[in-house]
Design a protein around this motif. Structure first.
Motif, short mmCIF file in Angstrom:
data_model
loop_
_atom_site.label_atom_id
_atom_site.label_comp_id
_atom_site.label_asym_id
_atom_site.label_seq_id
_atom_site.Cartn_x
_atom_site.Cartn_y
_atom_site.Cartn_z
N GLN A 1 1.08 4.25 -3.05
CA GLN A 1 0.81 5.49 -2.69
C GLN A 1 1.96 6.54 -3.29
O GLN A 1 1.96 7.63 -3.74
CB GLN A 1 0.71 5.87 -1.24
CG GLN A 1 -0.64 5.34 -0.67
CD GLN A 1 -0.86 5.49 0.72
OE1 GLN A 1 -0.07 6.33 1.45
NE2 GLN A 1 -1.90 5.07 1.42
N ASN B 1 0.87 -1.26 -0.01
CA ASN B 1 0.07 -0.03 -0.11
C ASN B 1 0.93 1.32 0.01
O ASN B 1 0.78 2.36 -0.79
CB ASN B 1 -0.74 -0.11 1.07
CG ASN B 1 -2.02 -1.08 1.22
OD1 ASN B 1 -2.41 -1.46 -0.13
ND2 ASN B 1 -2.36 -1.50 2.16
N ARG C 1 1.89 9.64 -6.03
CA ARG C 1 2.57 10.82 -5.80
C ARG C 1 3.50 11.25 -7.08
O ARG C 1 3.54 12.49 -7.62
CB ARG C 1 3.07 11.09 -4.30
CG ARG C 1 2.01 11.03 -3.37
CD ARG C 1 2.49 11.33 -1.98
NE ARG C 1 1.85 11.02 -0.79
CZ ARG C 1 1.98 10.03 -0.21
NH1 ARG C 1 2.91 9.12 -0.17
NH2 ARG C 1 1.12 9.73 0.90
#
Length: 374
Positions: free
Chosen positions: A124, A120, A128
């Motif tokens: 992320q 996870n 970004r």
């Protein structure tokens, strides 16, 4: 000086003469009765004869076969672990994919949670980075590094889940389980037998066929079988396939037949007597008791028109049901001696006790003696 001989008493002399005369009469009477009839001709020997005929015949090949399950496997573990729970009992019927045994996997569960968290986080970071690349705030090469980190984290999660899956042992196909070999709390290692699993809704029976009969064996032929466990039950099957090789030791080829087994009567490993039926043909048949074997010579006694007999050499084919096939030596319509052959010699006259026609009691025949053993 001469000596006189002792004289027999008159009564003893008369008895001796009577005894010699009686023996002479008895010998003469017996010799005449054994050699000639009252008319002075040789006596005929009473026998039973049969008329040889050609008739339809169904050949079969008899053999011993072994029952095998359609699908069979020994369920084992892939990893070394403690048994947490057993989900079956001996003899259960299970469906494909059913859970059989659960192994302890606490460490792998913890590893899975850590791997999912790392995945996870890597996801992320990748998102970004993608936004920053679009805004041209970071170099495009940076996004490649973030993508590789995310993919590695996903692979780690998949590997951990596979480790957990190895600790859940399932049935690979539907079937019947054998005896349970493990209990809760036992330590199992790779290769430890947990239970056998067999699909016996239909079974295979492999049996040998002599190479001399290979040309008349084909898939789809009917096969009949019997087992000692069920002596009064006839099982029916069909030939499925024939092995590609002939055994050089036995000169036989393995044939596989399929038998339906809805009542689960046939079990893997059972011995079955099978009979492979072949196409009907015409054969010249005689009662087997009429065939005389002396050393390597095989012959029958044929009755000639003058009611005398002669020895006829013959070649025997298949035998079954008290009948023997004549391959060479006789023609249809010949009369042969069936009963009473032990007292015959060539040229002797015979008298018929009874005349019978050669008829098959069962339309089948098996391989002659001396065929390759199964």
């Amino acid at each position: 000086m001469l000596q006189s001989r002792p004289r027999l008493r008159p009564s003893l002399r008369r008895a001796s003469l009577c005894l010699v005369a009686a023996v002479a009469v008895l010998v003469a009477g017996c010799g005449g009765a054994a050699q000639e009839s009252p008319r002075g001709e040789p006596q005929a020997v009473p026998v039973t004869t049969a008329v040889v005929e050609s008739r339809p015949w169904n050949d079969t090949v008899a053999a011993l076969g072994t029952v095998n399950a359609r699908e069979s496997v020994t369920v084992t573990a892939k990893v070394s672990e403690i048994v947490q729970r057993v989900h079956f009992d001996s003899g259960d019927e299970v469906a494909a994919g059913s859970v059989l045994v659960t192994l302890s996997g606490n460490q792998q569960q913890a590893s899975l949670r850590a791997a999912e968290a790392a995945a996870n986080e890597a996801e992320q970071q990748y998102r970004r980075g993608s936004e920053l690349v679009e805004q041209q705030l970071i170099a495009r090469a940076s996004i490649d590094t973030l993508r590789a980190t995310r993919d590695a984290a996903r692979a780690n999660v998949a590997q951990t889940r596979a480790d957990i899956g190895d600790r859940t042992i399932r049935a690979p196909f539907a079937g019947v389980l054998g005896l349970r070999q493990v209990s809760t709390g036992a330590l199992v290692t790779p290769g430890t037998a947990i239970a056998t699993l067999d699909d016996i809704g239909a079974v295979y029976v492999d049996f040998p066929v002599p190479e001399t009969r290979l040309s008349v064996v084909a898939p789809g032929q009917r096969v009949a079988g019997r087992s000692a466990a069920y002596p009064d039950v006839d099982f029916e099957g069909t030939v499925q396939t024939i092995d590609a090789r002939v055994d050089p030791d036995t000169r036989a080829v393995l044939v596989r037949a399929t038998f339906a087994n809805p009542e689960r009567q046939l079990r893997p490993g059972m011995l079955m007597q099978v009979r492979l039926e072949q196409r009907s043909r015409t054969a010249l048949l005689v009662p087997e008791i009429a065939v005389i074997q002396v050393g390597r010579d095989t012959f029958v006694y044929r009755v000639r028109e003058d009611e005398t007999v002669e020895q006829v050499p013959v070649v025997i084919g298949v035998r079954d049901g008290g009948l023997a096939e004549i391959v060479e030596g006789l023609a249809s319509g010949a009369r042969i001696v069936v009963d009473g052959t032990g007292k015959l010699r060539p040229g002797m006259r015979v008298v018929e006790g009874s005349v019978q026609e050669v008829k098959s009691q069962s339309g089948d025949a098996v391989e002659p003696a001396g065929a390759p053993a199964s």
